[in-house]
Scaffold this active site. Structure first.
Site, PDB file in Angstrom:
ATOM      1  N   CYS A   2       1.957 -72.993  -4.801  1.00 20.01           N
ATOM      2  CA  CYS A   2       2.184 -74.088  -5.730  1.00 20.01           C
ATOM      3  C   CYS A   2       3.085 -73.594  -6.852  1.00 20.01           C
ATOM      4  CB  CYS A   2       0.913 -74.654  -6.354  1.00 20.01           C
ATOM      5  SG  CYS A   2      -0.226 -75.330  -5.171  1.00 20.01           S
ATOM      6  N   ARG A  27       7.410 -71.686  -3.336  1.00 24.43           N
ATOM      7  CA  ARG A  27       5.974 -71.454  -3.517  1.00 24.43           C
ATOM      8  C   ARG A  27       5.113 -72.465  -2.750  1.00 24.43           C
ATOM      9  NH1 ARG A  27       5.044 -68.050  -7.656  1.00 24.43           N
ATOM     10  NH2 ARG A  27       2.902 -68.759  -7.804  1.00 24.43           N
ATOM     11  N   TRP A  73       1.343 -76.402  -2.344  1.00 23.53           N
ATOM     12  CA  TRP A  73       0.946 -75.822  -1.065  1.00 23.53           C
ATOM     13  C   TRP A  73      -0.542 -76.138  -0.950  1.00 23.53           C
ATOM     14  CZ3 TRP A  73      -2.479 -72.354   1.074  1.00 23.53           C
ATOM     15  CH2 TRP A  73      -2.172 -71.903   2.381  1.00 23.53           C
ATOM     16  N   ASN A  99      -2.358 -74.647 -10.127  1.00 24.51           N
ATOM     17  CA  ASN A  99      -2.074 -73.716  -9.034  1.00 24.51           C
ATOM     18  C   ASN A  99      -3.278 -72.791  -8.931  1.00 24.51           C
ATOM     19  OD1 ASN A  99      -1.025 -71.743  -7.316  1.00 24.51           O
ATOM     20  ND2 ASN A  99       0.158 -70.766  -8.925  1.00 24.51           N
ATOM     21  N   GLY A 100      -3.974 -72.817  -7.800  1.00 23.84           N
ATOM     22  CA  GLY A 100      -5.153 -71.958  -7.656  1.00 23.84           C
ATOM     23  C   GLY A 100      -6.266 -72.702  -6.940  1.00 23.84           C
ATOM     24  N   GLU A 484       6.963 -56.085  12.367  1.00 28.77           N
ATOM     25  CA  GLU A 484       7.746 -56.897  11.425  1.00 28.77           C
ATOM     26  C   GLU A 484       8.699 -57.846  12.176  1.00 28.77           C
ATOM     27  OE1 GLU A 484       7.557 -57.701   8.493  1.00 28.77           O
ATOM     28  OE2 GLU A 484       9.533 -58.308   7.814  1.00 28.77           O
ATOM     29  N   LYS A 488       8.603 -61.867  11.788  1.00 28.95           N
ATOM     30  CA  LYS A 488       9.788 -62.641  11.381  1.00 28.95           C
ATOM     31  C   LYS A 488      10.048 -63.760  12.382  1.00 28.95           C
ATOM     32  CE  LYS A 488      10.526 -61.830   7.943  1.00 28.95           C
ATOM     33  NZ  LYS A 488       9.767 -60.859   7.270  1.00 28.95           N
ATOM     34  N   GLU A 491       7.519 -66.563  12.016  1.00 27.05           N
ATOM     35  CA  GLU A 491       7.680 -67.309  10.765  1.00 27.05           C
ATOM     36  C   GLU A 491       8.868 -68.265  10.809  1.00 27.05           C
ATOM     37  OE1 GLU A 491       6.417 -64.631   6.982  1.00 27.05           O
ATOM     38  OE2 GLU A 491       8.105 -63.821   8.111  1.00 27.05           O
ATOM     39  N   HIS A 507      -2.032 -51.589  27.867  1.00 18.84           N
ATOM     40  CA  HIS A 507      -3.455 -51.957  27.783  1.00 18.84           C
ATOM     41  C   HIS A 507      -3.631 -53.445  27.491  1.00 18.84           C
ATOM     42  CE1 HIS A 507      -4.417 -47.736  28.039  1.00 18.84           C
ATOM     43  NE2 HIS A 507      -3.457 -47.519  27.152  1.00 18.84           N
ATOM     44  N   LYS A 606       5.928 -68.539  -0.118  1.00 21.39           N
ATOM     45  CA  LYS A 606       6.400 -67.191  -0.397  1.00 21.39           C
ATOM     46  C   LYS A 606       5.382 -66.371  -1.170  1.00 21.39           C
ATOM     47  CE  LYS A 606      10.144 -64.368  -1.219  1.00 21.39           C
ATOM     48  NZ  LYS A 606       9.914 -63.730   0.078  1.00 21.39           N
TER      49      LYS A 606
HETATM   50  C1  G6P Z   1       3.655 -64.287   2.086  1.00 27.78           C
HETATM   51  C2  G6P Z   1       5.159 -64.222   2.285  1.00 27.78           C
HETATM   52  C3  G6P Z   1       5.541 -62.922   2.970  1.00 27.78           C
HETATM   53  C4  G6P Z   1       5.012 -61.738   2.185  1.00 27.78           C
HETATM   54  C5  G6P Z   1       3.507 -61.841   1.929  1.00 27.78           C
HETATM   55  C6  G6P Z   1       3.039 -60.801   0.920  1.00 27.78           C
HETATM   56  O1  G6P Z   1       3.021 -64.379   3.313  1.00 27.78           O
HETATM   57  O2  G6P Z   1       5.599 -65.330   3.049  1.00 27.78           O
HETATM   58  O3  G6P Z   1       6.946 -62.842   3.072  1.00 27.78           O
HETATM   59  O4  G6P Z   1       5.278 -60.562   2.891  1.00 27.78           O
HETATM   60  O5  G6P Z   1       3.190 -63.116   1.380  1.00 27.78           O
HETATM   61  O6  G6P Z   1       3.623 -61.095  -0.317  1.00 27.78           O
HETATM   62  P1  G6P Z   1       3.939 -60.040  -1.436  1.00 27.78           P
HETATM   63  O7  G6P Z   1       4.637 -60.860  -2.511  1.00 27.78           O
HETATM   64  O8  G6P Z   1       2.634 -59.501  -1.916  1.00 27.78           O
HETATM   65  O9  G6P Z   1       4.806 -58.991  -0.868  1.00 27.78           O
END
Ligand code: G6P
Length: 611
Positions: A2, A27, A73, A99-100, A484, A488, A491, A507, A606
């Site tokens: 948010c 956000r 969000w 937000n929270g 990773e 990606k 996502e 396995h 994010k």
């Molecule tokens: C969210 C974002 C990711 C990020 C993760 C951790 O899931 O979409 O891109 O890696 O949070 O966030 P941080 O700000 O703690 O690295």
């Protein structure tokens, strides 16, 4: 999670709030709303993005010198018009954004319902707002006092902004666990979840701390704690330019951020790494050097992509420093009662510096005597502020929801840290130390070289965009890069993907291999090379499609794989900073080919400031 924006001052509030919300859309983007005061309280809110709200308000009277806005969000209640913020109180006089999560909202709602309150939304926010109004009415106190009393009775996390029809110049704001920045202008104030909404108006900001409440008027900023004691606001000068939060000619922030990596890694190393003189300057490590030298173990806590950086660091630190390292998801660590001994070092890795689980995990560890070291991108963020020491990644604002440049920045910092500690501990031979320093110094230009060939990844992306599943495999330092790469792709392209250690694939995941399954091998030249070649053979024997990220000069894998992408040679410790980039590009180009809004992928946000 948010985004919140506020403005009070002589300008028109609506355009400032809307522009701010667009910058905070990373956000959350389930619904959007604004509240303005013009004669009476006016609230406009809508399911969808900021652009949908803009369409919705065409023709409305938006004149106001005060405003609050929210991009959501969803946590409590599905994303729809009803649950969008701002919420209004029963009297219709107060509007609030939040937000929270208010954890004890259900009990408060029950109590208020018994008193005859009814609710128009499913949100915890509307409950808190009516709770505040009820306290104001019953205690015959002002709004500020009512907010203070309410906040002492709730549990959970919040950043709230409130406006009152009867006090048309004042915004009341408070935070616990969710970020709040106040921009100080001349006769005006700006509020935001981060500083981006206020960048063109002021460079002077106040980062509000937990359990603080702000009374914000055009000419006045009063900061208090929940005990009603006044606190002097600490003004920080922002070191960020508007260009850093704009797309700069790229189609998407994600692409811009991928292509920024030669300069962001360079910025991260600049002034810190001096290979010619064999020096690494990291004041955060230097100030805690005895703690690092005496550490019996290091624990790394993080979430998402930052957690993957932690996994790479585990391999590097154990290899170079001979200190045991454990890497934990912050969300597990905070609840599982881990053994923490005095003097243990906890490294928190976070792009935003606001991830709720990471923040609480280190708060708990700090209480138990651990030394907290933060590796953070967002300057002035909560994790940076509560850490005993740390190092910024200096990657600049990262706006694309999928983390890219922050990740390589984290790897650069962690590599420097490991080298510095190893040197201090005498666990690295001088020759290797010097060689690695020069290697690290050359990474930005190697990244630049491989990015020059980005279109080769676009071709691969076109070929595999129709896949339903994908497997990413790697060994050693490249195992976390396989994780990773899979993250990606999930996502950004919504293709189901799994990352696995290449040998472990036998396995389980090998059962998925068919002639349509793309299997991405991260197989740069390292001490595991022959082993991973065998793993590629195993996939090929079962007719899987192999895409391999390999080192220039590799003559074996091109003869086995269906598609290859070359990266420049590098020491295996540094290879992840190179091998991850084609995977970032792969997910980007597949996402684009599938029509995904790559900067705002479905359901993600994010900055995850709820647990
Ligand atoms: C969210 C974002 C990711 C990020 C993760 C951790 O899931 O979409 O891109 O890696 O949070 O966030 P941080 O700000 O703690 O690295």
């Amino acid at each position: 999670m948010c985004g919140i924006v506020g403005y009070t001052g002589p300008r028109e509030a609506y355009p400032i709030v809307i522009k701010g919300l667009k910058r905070l859309e990373y956000r959350g983007y389930d619904s959007t709303g604004v509240a303005l005061l013009n004669g009476g309280l006016k609230v406009y809110k809508k399911k969808g993005r900021v652009a949908d709200l803009e369409e919705f308000v065409v023709g409305a009277d938006l004149h106001s010198h005060i405003g609050i806005g929210h991009t959501r969000w969803a946590t409590h209640g599905e994303p729809n018009d009803r649950n969008a913020h701002p919420h209004t109180s029963a009297s219709g006089k107060l509007a609030m954004i939040h937000n929270g999560i208010i954890e004890n909202y259900a009990q408060i709602k029950k109590d208020l319902s018994k008193k005859g309150y009814s609710f128009t939304s499913d949100t915890d926010t509307e409950v808190l707002l009516n709770f505040i109004e009820d306290i104001k009415k019953n205690n015959e106190c002002n709004l500020e006092e009512a907010v203070r009393i309410a906040l002492k009775r709730i549990t959970g996390a919040y950043c709230i902004l409130l406006i009152d029809q009867d006090d048309p110049q004042t915004i009341i704001a408070a935070r616990k666990g969710s970020p709040l920045v106040i921009g100080v202008g001349k006769g005006e104030h700006f509020l935001g979840s981060d500083a981006s909404p206020m960048l063109e108006y002021t460079k002077e900001v106040v980062y509000v701390n937990d359990y603080e409440l702000a009374i914000v008027r055009p000419d006045e900023l009063i900061l208090k704690n929940l005990g009603n004691e006044t606190i002097t606001p600490f003004i920080t000068k922002l070191d960020m330019e508007l260009a850093a939060i704009e797309k700069g000619g790229y189609d998407h922030f994600m692409l811009k951020e991928i292509f920024e990596q030669p300069s962001t890694i360079h910025d991260c190393l600049r002034g810190r790494l001096d290979a010619a003189h064999g020096i690494i300057r990291l004041s955060g490590v230097q100030n805690n050097i005895d703690a690092f030298k005496n550490a019996k173990r290091i624990m790394i806590v993080a979430c998402g992509t930052s957690w993957h950086a932690g996994l790479v660091a585990e391999y590097i630190i154990e290899e170079l420093c001979r200190i045991p390292v454990e890497v934990e998801y912050a969300s597990e660590f905070r609840y599982r009662n881990p053994v923490i001994n005095k003097g243990d070092i906890i490294i928190a890795i976070s792009q935003s510096g606001e991830t709720a689980d990471t923040l609480v995990a280190i708060e708990k560890a700090k209480e138990q005597g651990a030394i907290i070291f933060g590796i953070v991108n967002a300057v002035g963020s909560s994790i940076a502020r509560i850490s005993h020491g740390g190092a910024y990644t200096h990657a600049g604002p990262e706006i694309g929801v999928a983390s890219t440049k922050a990740f390589t920045g984290q790897l650069a910092v962690l590599t420097m840290m490991a080298l510095k500690i190893a040197k201090e501990n005498g666990t690295i031979p001088d020759e290797r130390y010097t060689k690695l320093l020069f290697e690290l110094e050359s990474i930005p230009e190697k990244v630049e070289a491989l990015l020059a060939n980005a279109t080769a990844i676009k071709v691969i992306a076109e070929k595999y965009k129709g896949a339903n599943d994908a497997l990413f495999l790697g060994r050693g330092y490249n195992f976390p890069i396989a994780l990773e790469g899979a993250l990606k792709l999930k996502e950004i392209s919504y293709i189901h993907a799994e990352g696995y250690p290449a040998a472990e694939m036998k396995h389980g995941p090998i059962a998925l291999v068919t002639e349509t399954l793309p299997v991405v091998f991260v197989a740069t030249k390292d001490s595991y090379h022959e082993k991973i070649v065998s793993n590629i053979q195993e996939i090929k024997a079962r007719k899987g499609k192999v895409i391999a990220i390999i080192t220039e000069g590799d003559e074996v894998i091109p003869g086995l794989a269906d598609d290859v992408f070359f990266v420049p040679p590098a020491d295996e410790i540094m290879a992840p900073m190179l091998s991850v980039i084609p995977l970032q590009l792969l997910s980007y180009y597949v996402g684009i080919a599938k029509g995904v809004d790559v900067d705002k992928p479905r359901n993600l946000a994010k900055s995850v400031t709820v647990e």
